[in-house]
Design a protein around this motif. Structure first.
Motif, PDB file in Angstrom:
ATOM      1  N   MET A  97       0.809  -1.204   0.000  1.00  0.00           N
ATOM      2  CA  MET A  97       0.000   0.000   0.000  1.00  0.00           C
ATOM      3  C   MET A  97       0.847   1.262   0.000  1.00  0.00           C
ATOM      4  SD  MET A  97      -3.061  -1.165   2.496  1.00  0.00           S
ATOM      5  CE  MET A  97      -3.945   0.301   2.068  1.00  0.00           C
ATOM      6  N   THR A  98       2.103   1.137   0.435  1.00  0.00           N
ATOM      7  CA  THR A  98       2.951   2.324   0.481  1.00  0.00           C
ATOM      8  C   THR A  98       3.680   2.530  -0.856  1.00  0.00           C
ATOM      9  OG1 THR A  98       4.852   1.134   1.317  1.00  0.00           O
ATOM     10  CG2 THR A  98       3.332   2.027   2.952  1.00  0.00           C
ATOM     11  N   ILE A  99       3.610   1.571  -1.745  1.00  0.00           N
ATOM     12  CA  ILE A  99       4.258   1.745  -3.050  1.00  0.00           C
ATOM     13  C   ILE A  99       3.276   2.443  -3.973  1.00  0.00           C
ATOM     14  CG2 ILE A  99       5.179   0.525  -5.061  1.00  0.00           C
ATOM     15  CD1 ILE A  99       6.347  -1.505  -3.204  1.00  0.00           C
ATOM     16  N   SER A 100       3.652   3.654  -4.415  1.00  0.00           N
ATOM     17  CA  SER A 100       2.685   4.388  -5.235  1.00  0.00           C
ATOM     18  C   SER A 100       2.651   3.810  -6.645  1.00  0.00           C
ATOM     19  CB  SER A 100       3.013   5.877  -5.270  1.00  0.00           C
ATOM     20  OG  SER A 100       4.309   6.119  -4.872  1.00  0.00           O
ATOM     21  N   SER A 101       1.616   4.193  -7.375  1.00  0.00           N
ATOM     22  CA  SER A 101       1.405   3.580  -8.688  1.00  0.00           C
ATOM     23  C   SER A 101       2.557   3.914  -9.629  1.00  0.00           C
ATOM     24  CB  SER A 101       0.069   4.018  -9.259  1.00  0.00           C
ATOM     25  OG  SER A 101       0.137   5.362  -9.627  1.00  0.00           O
ATOM     26  N   TRP A 102       3.133   5.127  -9.491  1.00  0.00           N
ATOM     27  CA  TRP A 102       4.231   5.444 -10.406  1.00  0.00           C
ATOM     28  C   TRP A 102       5.429   4.553 -10.131  1.00  0.00           C
ATOM     29  CZ3 TRP A 102       9.083   7.048  -8.905  1.00  0.00           C
ATOM     30  CH2 TRP A 102       9.225   7.554  -7.601  1.00  0.00           C
ATOM     31  N   GLN A 103       5.584   4.138  -8.843  1.00  0.00           N
ATOM     32  CA  GLN A 103       6.717   3.262  -8.545  1.00  0.00           C
ATOM     33  C   GLN A 103       6.525   1.874  -9.139  1.00  0.00           C
ATOM     34  OE1 GLN A 103       6.820   4.372  -4.340  1.00  0.00           O
ATOM     35  NE2 GLN A 103       9.016   4.704  -4.578  1.00  0.00           N
TER      36      GLN A 103
ATOM     37  N   GLU B 141       4.806   1.406 -11.843  1.00  0.00           N
ATOM     38  CA  GLU B 141       5.018   1.640 -13.284  1.00  0.00           C
ATOM     39  C   GLU B 141       6.500   1.647 -13.637  1.00  0.00           C
ATOM     40  OE1 GLU B 141       3.034   4.792 -15.614  1.00  0.00           O
ATOM     41  OE2 GLU B 141       1.709   4.947 -13.881  1.00  0.00           O
ATOM     42  N   LEU B 142       7.271   2.250 -12.731  1.00  0.00           N
ATOM     43  CA  LEU B 142       8.715   2.329 -12.962  1.00  0.00           C
ATOM     44  C   LEU B 142       9.309   0.923 -13.036  1.00  0.00           C
ATOM     45  CD1 LEU B 142      11.000   4.527 -13.112  1.00  0.00           C
ATOM     46  CD2 LEU B 142      11.271   4.254 -10.667  1.00  0.00           C
ATOM     47  N   LYS B 143       8.739   0.010 -12.248  1.00  0.00           N
ATOM     48  CA  LYS B 143       9.243  -1.370 -12.250  1.00  0.00           C
ATOM     49  C   LYS B 143       8.748  -2.155 -13.457  1.00  0.00           C
ATOM     50  CE  LYS B 143      10.270  -1.981  -7.401  1.00  0.00           C
ATOM     51  NZ  LYS B 143       9.516  -1.003  -6.599  1.00  0.00           N
ATOM     52  N   GLN B 144       7.565  -1.763 -13.981  1.00  0.00           N
ATOM     53  CA  GLN B 144       6.976  -2.536 -15.086  1.00  0.00           C
ATOM     54  C   GLN B 144       7.411  -2.047 -16.462  1.00  0.00           C
ATOM     55  OE1 GLN B 144       2.849  -2.052 -14.312  1.00  0.00           O
ATOM     56  NE2 GLN B 144       2.938  -3.294 -12.461  1.00  0.00           N
TER      57      GLN B 144
ATOM     58  N   VAL C 195      11.847   0.851 -21.398  1.00  0.00           N
ATOM     59  CA  VAL C 195      10.792   1.714 -21.954  1.00  0.00           C
ATOM     60  C   VAL C 195       9.559   1.632 -21.063  1.00  0.00           C
ATOM     61  CG1 VAL C 195       9.386   2.251 -23.987  1.00  0.00           C
ATOM     62  CG2 VAL C 195      11.601   1.129 -24.294  1.00  0.00           C
ATOM     63  N   PRO C 196       9.132   2.733 -20.467  1.00  0.00           N
ATOM     64  CA  PRO C 196       7.916   2.674 -19.650  1.00  0.00           C
ATOM     65  C   PRO C 196       6.677   2.490 -20.526  1.00  0.00           C
ATOM     66  CG  PRO C 196       8.927   4.873 -19.562  1.00  0.00           C
ATOM     67  CD  PRO C 196       9.708   4.074 -20.547  1.00  0.00           C
ATOM     68  N   ALA C 197       5.667   1.840 -19.962  1.00  0.00           N
ATOM     69  CA  ALA C 197       4.454   1.532 -20.734  1.00  0.00           C
ATOM     70  C   ALA C 197       3.827   2.797 -21.311  1.00  0.00           C
ATOM     71  CB  ALA C 197       3.462   0.798 -19.840  1.00  0.00           C
ATOM     72  N   ALA C 198       3.872   3.906 -20.567  1.00  0.00           N
ATOM     73  CA  ALA C 198       3.251   5.144 -21.039  1.00  0.00           C
ATOM     74  C   ALA C 198       3.927   5.647 -22.321  1.00  0.00           C
ATOM     75  CB  ALA C 198       3.330   6.224 -19.957  1.00  0.00           C
ATOM     76  N   PHE C 199       5.220   5.401 -22.436  1.00  0.00           N
ATOM     77  CA  PHE C 199       5.944   5.821 -23.646  1.00  0.00           C
ATOM     78  C   PHE C 199       5.648   4.852 -24.790  1.00  0.00           C
ATOM     79  CE2 PHE C 199       9.650   6.453 -26.427  1.00  0.00           C
ATOM     80  CZ  PHE C 199       9.811   7.830 -26.417  1.00  0.00           C
TER      81      PHE C 199
ATOM     82  N   ALA D 196      13.813   6.363 -15.934  1.00  0.00           N
ATOM     83  CA  ALA D 196      12.574   5.652 -16.256  1.00  0.00           C
ATOM     84  C   ALA D 196      12.645   5.055 -17.652  1.00  0.00           C
ATOM     85  CB  ALA D 196      11.390   6.608 -16.159  1.00  0.00           C
ATOM     86  N   ILE D 197      13.505   5.631 -18.484  1.00  0.00           N
ATOM     87  CA  ILE D 197      13.611   5.220 -19.890  1.00  0.00           C
ATOM     88  C   ILE D 197      15.097   5.205 -20.231  1.00  0.00           C
ATOM     89  CG2 ILE D 197      13.442   7.642 -20.686  1.00  0.00           C
ATOM     90  CD1 ILE D 197      11.806   6.651 -23.077  1.00  0.00           C
ATOM     91  N   HIS D 198      15.489   4.350 -21.138  1.00  0.00           N
ATOM     92  CA  HIS D 198      16.855   4.413 -21.634  1.00  0.00           C
ATOM     93  C   HIS D 198      16.833   4.922 -23.065  1.00  0.00           C
ATOM     94  CE1 HIS D 198      18.864   1.489 -18.540  1.00  0.00           C
ATOM     95  NE2 HIS D 198      18.520   2.657 -18.026  1.00  0.00           N
TER      96      HIS D 198
END
Ligand SMILES: *Cc1c(COP(=O)(O)O)cnc(C)c1O
Ligand code: SF4
Length: 345
Positions: free
Chosen positions: A19-25, A27-30, A63-67, A130-132
């Motif tokens: 619950m303490t891991i925010s959604s962006w974190q 996302e950063l892992k995925q 590559v983050p999913a949003a990109f 977040a991206i290479h």
């Protein structure tokens, strides 16, 4: 064992942790780390596509999913795809392209602190991005050694405290916004406690490539300190800035942060005046002013992105005729022993 009992077995602390891991974190892992996903996305044939083995071993795909969502399907020439898909040429050696093209290793008084320009210091806050980006000039940067965050901020902070000529601290990386809120806040607070620091500049590609990172908590951390925070985002093409990114930029703008953009002039990505005009206009719609357009730094593995000086000047001359002056970025090059960026026009 079902999911619930598995969680219970770990104990109360661990059940609270997710619950303490925010959604962006998360996302950063995925992020996408397998180049084959990109090859498929582009509609290319696996058997015809040669990937560089050395280059991806030392600088893996990320590559983050949003990109990824903003890359056009079945278009091998997509300007966003080109920034993240490794190509075989990355393994080639090209004369004049080196691992430390800016001689950064010679400008570090303490690990992670780059002092090159008077009045400003650059702090490598983390090695994580977040991206290479395949053109990245720090793709060979020895983050393990030169990363103020990894070891300890104290030597870098002490050096900044001791030099009263420093007015501005530039947080760079890696990507400083990949730091967790508590770490970033602690760093901002420590810098804010140094009386001669008037501005903190954050250079980050995250507002564009991982817009969910621009949370209310982050905005609060950036606005509750006394130095003015300046955000320099990094977009190379208008297609990178979708609705989510625009909403995040709106939040930063509403909080009173000056927003600037820097880009790199990249062959096959933005090396024509229409791409650059569209980028500037999209940025302005999002309250961002263009700052620098950088010539490619000659880093090993990125030679295929090079645009030569004459072509760059020609493109910029066209851009100037098509945009108001305040939407024209400054075309510059970073040179090793200069006291500022070198303008090309
Ligand atoms: C680019 C850069 C800066 C900042 O330069 P500005 O012209 O102020 O944007 C500072 N330090 C280093 C090492 C840099 O490369
Ligand atoms: S986000 Fe910036 S530092 Fe990270 S890989 Fe891309 S260009 Fe390099």
């Amino acid at each position: 064992m079902n999911k619930t009992s598995g969680m219970r077995a770990k104990g109360a602390y661990d059940t609270l942790k997710p619950m303490t891991i925010s959604s962006w974190q998360s996302e950063l892992k995925q992020t996408i780390r397998d180049p084959r996903t990109l090859v498929e996305y582009a509609g290319l044939d696996h058997s015809d596509t040669v990937l560089p083995s050395r280059a991806t071993a030392s600088f893996p795909v990320r590559v983050p999913a949003a990109f990824l969502d903003r890359i056009q399907h079945d278009n091998p020439d997509d300007p966003l795809l080109r920034q993240v898909l490794p190509v075989a040429a990355e393994d080639d050696e090209t004369a004049g392209f080196s691992e430390d093209p800016l001689g950064e290793s010679r400008h570090q008084p303490v690990p992670g602190l780059l002092t090159k320009y008077p009045g400003r210091v650059l702090l490598v806050a983390t090695g994580v991005c977040a991206i290479h980006c395949r053109y990245c000039f720090r793709r060979h940067f020895p983050y393990q050694k030169n990363n103020a965050g990894r070891n300890d901020w104290r030597p870098a902070l002490a050096a900044i405290r001791d030099d009263t000529s420093i007015r501005e601290v530039i947080l760079s990386g890696g990507d400083p916004l990949s730091l967790a809120d508590d770490k970033l806040s602690a760093l901002l607070q420590s810098l804010s406690a140094i009386p001669h620091i008037r501005r903190i500049r954050i250079h980050s590609r995250i507002p564009v490539v991982l817009p969910d990172r621009i949370t209310e908590t982050l905005v609060d951390a950036l606005t509750e300190i006394h130095p003015q925070v300046v955000m320099v985002i990094h977009a190379n093409h208008a297609n990178e800035i979708g609705e989510n990114a625009a909403a995040g930029l709106q939040r930063l703008h509403d909080a009173g942060l000056p927003l600037l953009n820097q880009s790199v002039l990249l062959r096959g990505v933005n090396d024509d005046s229409t791409a650059l005009v569209n980028l500037s206009e999209r940025l302005f719609d999002c309250h961002v002013l263009p700052y620098y357009l950088h010539m490619l730094d000659p880093v090993a593995g990125a030679a295929h992105f090079l645009v030569d000086d004459d072509t760059a000047r020609k493109i910029m001359n066209e851009v100037r005729t098509r945009l108001p002056g305040y939407l024209v970025p400054r075309l510059v090059r970073e040179e090793e022993d200069e006291l500022s960026k070198t303008p090309l026009d």
